[in-house]
Design a protein around this motif. Structure first.
Motif, PDB file in Angstrom:
ATOM      1  N   SER A   1       3.009   2.076 -12.172  1.00  0.00           N
ATOM      2  CA  SER A   1       4.114   2.076 -13.133  1.00  0.00           C
ATOM      3  C   SER A   1       3.936   0.877 -14.050  1.00  0.00           C
ATOM      4  N   ILE A   2       3.864   1.169 -15.319  1.00  0.00           N
ATOM      5  CA  ILE A   2       3.500   0.132 -16.304  1.00  0.00           C
ATOM      6  C   ILE A   2       4.577   0.065 -17.387  1.00  0.00           C
ATOM      7  N   TYR A   3       5.771  -0.296 -16.925  1.00  0.00           N
ATOM      8  CA  TYR A   3       6.913  -0.399 -17.833  1.00  0.00           C
ATOM      9  C   TYR A   3       6.722  -1.570 -18.807  1.00  0.00           C
ATOM     10  N   ASN A   4       7.714  -1.752 -19.666  1.00  0.00           N
ATOM     11  CA  ASN A   4       7.642  -2.796 -20.700  1.00  0.00           C
ATOM     12  C   ASN A   4       7.228  -4.162 -20.151  1.00  0.00           C
ATOM     13  N   ALA A   5       7.742  -4.518 -18.974  1.00  0.00           N
ATOM     14  CA  ALA A   5       7.527  -5.876 -18.484  1.00  0.00           C
ATOM     15  C   ALA A   5       6.155  -6.069 -17.844  1.00  0.00           C
ATOM     16  N   MET A   6       5.375  -5.001 -17.695  1.00  0.00           N
ATOM     17  CA  MET A   6       4.013  -5.154 -17.167  1.00  0.00           C
ATOM     18  C   MET A   6       3.110  -5.658 -18.279  1.00  0.00           C
ATOM     19  N   PRO A   7       2.534  -6.849 -18.126  1.00  0.00           N
ATOM     20  CA  PRO A   7       1.669  -7.369 -19.196  1.00  0.00           C
ATOM     21  C   PRO A   7       0.339  -6.610 -19.252  1.00  0.00           C
ATOM     22  N   TYR A   8      -0.312  -6.676 -20.389  1.00  0.00           N
ATOM     23  CA  TYR A   8      -1.597  -5.990 -20.533  1.00  0.00           C
ATOM     24  C   TYR A   8      -2.591  -6.513 -19.503  1.00  0.00           C
ATOM     25  N   ALA A   9      -2.505  -7.793 -19.183  1.00  0.00           N
ATOM     26  CA  ALA A   9      -3.434  -8.389 -18.204  1.00  0.00           C
ATOM     27  C   ALA A   9      -3.352  -7.681 -16.854  1.00  0.00           C
ATOM     28  N   GLY A  10      -2.168  -7.191 -16.491  1.00  0.00           N
ATOM     29  CA  GLY A  10      -2.001  -6.481 -15.220  1.00  0.00           C
ATOM     30  C   GLY A  10      -2.761  -5.161 -15.230  1.00  0.00           C
ATOM     31  N   VAL A  11      -2.689  -4.476 -16.355  1.00  0.00           N
ATOM     32  CA  VAL A  11      -3.392  -3.201 -16.499  1.00  0.00           C
ATOM     33  C   VAL A  11      -4.911  -3.431 -16.510  1.00  0.00           C
ATOM     34  N   GLU A  12      -5.336  -4.475 -17.201  1.00  0.00           N
ATOM     35  CA  GLU A  12      -6.759  -4.842 -17.213  1.00  0.00           C
ATOM     36  C   GLU A  12      -7.258  -5.143 -15.809  1.00  0.00           C
ATOM     37  N   ALA A  13      -6.467  -5.898 -15.058  1.00  0.00           N
ATOM     38  CA  ALA A  13      -6.855  -6.267 -13.693  1.00  0.00           C
ATOM     39  C   ALA A  13      -6.983  -5.017 -12.832  1.00  0.00           C
ATOM     40  N   LEU A  14      -6.083  -4.072 -13.020  1.00  0.00           N
ATOM     41  CA  LEU A  14      -6.142  -2.833 -12.242  1.00  0.00           C
ATOM     42  C   LEU A  14      -7.380  -2.020 -12.627  1.00  0.00           C
ATOM     43  N   ALA A  15      -7.649  -1.910 -13.933  1.00  0.00           N
ATOM     44  CA  ALA A  15      -8.823  -1.145 -14.390  1.00  0.00           C
ATOM     45  C   ALA A  15     -10.109  -1.760 -13.844  1.00  0.00           C
ATOM     46  N   GLU A  16     -10.172  -3.090 -13.832  1.00  0.00           N
ATOM     47  CA  GLU A  16     -11.353  -3.774 -13.290  1.00  0.00           C
ATOM     48  C   GLU A  16     -11.495  -3.512 -11.796  1.00  0.00           C
ATOM     49  N   PHE A  17     -10.382  -3.548 -11.101  1.00  0.00           N
ATOM     50  CA  PHE A  17     -10.449  -3.289  -9.660  1.00  0.00           C
ATOM     51  C   PHE A  17     -10.867  -1.845  -9.387  1.00  0.00           C
ATOM     52  N   MET A  18     -10.388  -0.922 -10.209  1.00  0.00           N
ATOM     53  CA  MET A  18     -10.776   0.486 -10.041  1.00  0.00           C
ATOM     54  C   MET A  18     -12.292   0.644 -10.171  1.00  0.00           C
ATOM     55  N   ALA A  19     -12.873  -0.031 -11.156  1.00  0.00           N
ATOM     56  CA  ALA A  19     -14.325   0.054 -11.356  1.00  0.00           C
ATOM     57  C   ALA A  19     -15.060  -0.566 -10.167  1.00  0.00           C
ATOM     58  N   ASP A  20     -14.559  -1.698  -9.727  1.00  0.00           N
ATOM     59  CA  ASP A  20     -15.178  -2.393  -8.588  1.00  0.00           C
ATOM     60  C   ASP A  20     -15.090  -1.551  -7.322  1.00  0.00           C
ATOM     61  N   PHE A  21     -13.948  -0.966  -7.092  1.00  0.00           N
ATOM     62  CA  PHE A  21     -13.744  -0.135  -5.896  1.00  0.00           C
ATOM     63  C   PHE A  21     -14.684   1.070  -5.934  1.00  0.00           C
ATOM     64  N   GLN A  22     -14.828   1.639  -7.120  1.00  0.00           N
ATOM     65  CA  GLN A  22     -15.728   2.803  -7.247  1.00  0.00           C
ATOM     66  C   GLN A  22     -17.178   2.412  -6.971  1.00  0.00           C
ATOM     67  N   ARG A  23     -17.601   1.235  -7.455  1.00  0.00           N
ATOM     68  CA  ARG A  23     -18.970   0.758  -7.194  1.00  0.00           C
ATOM     69  C   ARG A  23     -19.231   0.672  -5.693  1.00  0.00           C
ATOM     70  N   ARG A  24     -18.182   0.272  -4.952  1.00  0.00           N
ATOM     71  CA  ARG A  24     -18.387   0.065  -3.521  1.00  0.00           C
ATOM     72  C   ARG A  24     -18.234   1.351  -2.699  1.00  0.00           C
ATOM     73  N   TYR A  25     -17.419   2.277  -3.190  1.00  0.00           N
ATOM     74  CA  TYR A  25     -17.141   3.486  -2.384  1.00  0.00           C
ATOM     75  C   TYR A  25     -17.569   4.772  -3.076  1.00  0.00           C
ATOM     76  N   GLY A  26     -18.041   4.687  -4.309  1.00  0.00           N
ATOM     77  CA  GLY A  26     -18.320   5.897  -5.088  1.00  0.00           C
ATOM     78  C   GLY A  26     -19.673   6.517  -4.714  1.00  0.00           C
TER      79      GLY A  26
END
Lengths: 368, 368
Positions: free
Chosen positions: A343-368
């Motif tokens: 959930s990325i409502y108004n108060a979620m900063p862009y940095a939070g979304v970036e951090a999640l996207a980076e973690f998604m890529a990292d997680f995929q590298r390890r488990y994909g």
């Protein structure tokens, strides 16, 4: 405590702007030199009435609310509005129309008949046809022009669906009643297209405990006299929001969020940022070669609640656990849906979304 | 800002313990090392469920709530309970009894019939007979043993009346339903004497926005299936208080107040202090040779809301204005009653009552 920042992806109660929490912290024992905590103020005192009226004015300004609309800060959550809307607006009508596109609008459809004589007609259903993976276009809604109103939810928090173009009915059609809980203030809307908008605060407005209601004045004539005063919109309007003690502190916090949103440039500016945040996450999903999946029709994808999953429930669980350890919190999907939900409502900063996207890529590298 | 302390005599929302506000201030951005503000926690998260269950346990311990009673933290204030009590408990009954002893129990009596088929019978009236200056003894209540329940308010906030001995009905009589908003936790009571107790938090519990409901389990069998889920006690019990998003921050604050009350020695200790505070103010009134008046029958005087007046409305106004300047705040009586009202709930320190008594003497010296 972790040194890396924590990002809270809760669907609600949700993250609040840090600047708002710091102001609340500073003012906790002494609001503006009064010597009172806001929580200690009589709701009818000039001190609190000032806070309430300021919050209302700021909301009016942010959403461009026309003068013929009244604004209320009620209690009981959006869930209570299912019944208040039906009790107040369907009196003397044979039928009201309801669109069912996911968990919340379905619940509204089920609950609304219970305190009204009007039959609640299923005007459109995203379930049977689409299994809540797409939204029925407004042109396909089966609406009776004599219906009391047409109810829908513009964003489905649980299922991750959102009308990209806000539904609008032509002149002479019944008033639109919209549950806007999980997207209000996230994009520009035309208030005049609605008869009634309601929104639980705990997603895009403030803390849980207050519900914003925006109602077109002429509809107040429908409010019957024989319903309890506390459930009657007109009572609350006539008493300037003070028929009974409102949730004063949640209202104060909502007012702080409104002011914060003004400092961010208002709704137009935050809408652009919300677009960018959603694009970033959907690009991470769509660019994963199928490792992450979101099955919602692209034009119906929510910009507030991004649902996704991997190939298995076990891997989803691992994702959620590892994300927690990285400070990416409360990503678990709703129990009936499973998977992940960011959930990325108004108060979620862009940095939070970036951090999640980076973690998604990292997680995929390890488990994909 | 004044250097002398400020004392807040508001009838509600009312003064909170300073220690509680300081804890809330410290924890605003990071509750217990979680990195979250309490306001940002999903209501279904372990973090918040812990807060909720701790608050419930502390309340159970403070009030000695037996195991066959359920506790809920709802929204909508005591006003909403007028109708919820009637909707849930009077289904299938011909009659429910209501005792009217002042502003709040009168409002309950007026509102309760609106969503129930049961006739609401006026079981006793403190108005016609006593003009809300005395309380009808429980032995004089006209109760039908087949009534759904008997509703009363143990303390009338506006009128300054309180049952010194808590009413109790004999076995085989209908369950007592009590609005205890303005006195809960101020004195020891026997929960088993009641079927349902409800209390808006904003007087003796915490900030506005949460309502405590204590209900005897066997009464849940009465809750009809055809009322909206959000107004059904059984729904909230079945969903462990999470049917819809509760007012999470007001619940957290209430929990802090419960813990503070434990550090004060619990209800028995605060009851002794409340006795002393009330005695001090009534002695100041009664010892003024008629300069200050309280017309309530002595045995029915409230220990929470002390109403008094001088010989004229002009002098009352002067009293209130001068008191404000001395830091004795919000002493104005309810609009329908006039005069002064000193609300001296649990969180009002004895020093505040002493300061008011001293000011009363000083004011009399100058204007008497």
């Amino acid at each position: 405590m972790s040194v890396s920042p924590i990002y809270n992806f809760s669907a609600g109660p949700a993250v609040l702007p840090e600047a708002v929490l710091r102001t609340a912290q500073q003012e906790m024992l002494d609001y503006n030199g009064t010597g009172f905590s806001v929580m200690e103020m009589s709701h009818r005192s000039d001190m609190f009435m000032g806070i309430l009226h300021h919050a209302e004015q700021d909301l009016r300004s942010l959403l461009n609310i026309p003068a013929n609309y009244q604004v209320l800060f009620l209690q009981g959550g959006a869930t209570t509005q299912f019944n208040m809307a039906a009790m107040n607006l369907a009196h003397g009508f044979e039928r009201a129309d309801a669109v069912v596109t996911g968990n919340w609008s379905r619940l509204a459809y089920e609950q609304m008949p219970l305190l009204t004589d009007a039959r609640i007609h299923l005007a459109a259903h995203g379930g049977e046809q689409f299994d809540y993976k797409d939204l029925p276009p407004v042109d396909n809604w089966d609406i009776d022009r004599n219906a009391a109103f047409v109810h829908f939810a513009s964003n489905e928090t649980v299922n991750g669906l959102q009308y990209a173009d806000m539904p609008k009915l032509s002149d002479g059609m019944p008033p639109l009643v919209c549950d806007m809980s999980s997207e209000i203030l996230s994009r520009e809307i035309n208030i005049s297209d609605f008869g009634l908008i309601y929104a639980g605060a705990q997603k895009n407005i403030g803390p849980a405990g207050v519900t914003v209601v925006i109602i077109r004045e002429d509809l107040l004539e429908r409010c019957p006299k024989n319903i309890p005063a506390v459930f009657n919109y007109r009572t609350h309007i006539d008493k300037d929001g003070m028929y009974n003690t409102p949730a004063t502190y949640p209202i104060y916090m909502s007012g702080l969020v409104f002011r914060w949103l003004q400092t961010q440039g208002g709704v137009k500016k935050i809408e652009a940022l919300n677009e960018l945040k959603a694009q970033t996450l959907y690009a991470a999903i769509d660019g994963s070669g199928g490792f992450y999946r979101n099955d919602i029709a692209p034009h119906a994808r929510s910009k507030m609640n991004v649902v996704f999953q991997t190939a298995s429930a076990d891997l989803d669980k691992k994702f959620i656990q590892e994300a927690e350890l990285r400070g990416l919190r409360l990503l678990k999907g709703y129990k009936s849906v499973g998977g992940m939900r960011a959930s990325i409502y108004n108060a979620m900063p862009y940095a939070g979304v970036e951090a999640l996207a980076e973690f998604m890529a990292d997680f995929q590298r390890r488990y994909g």
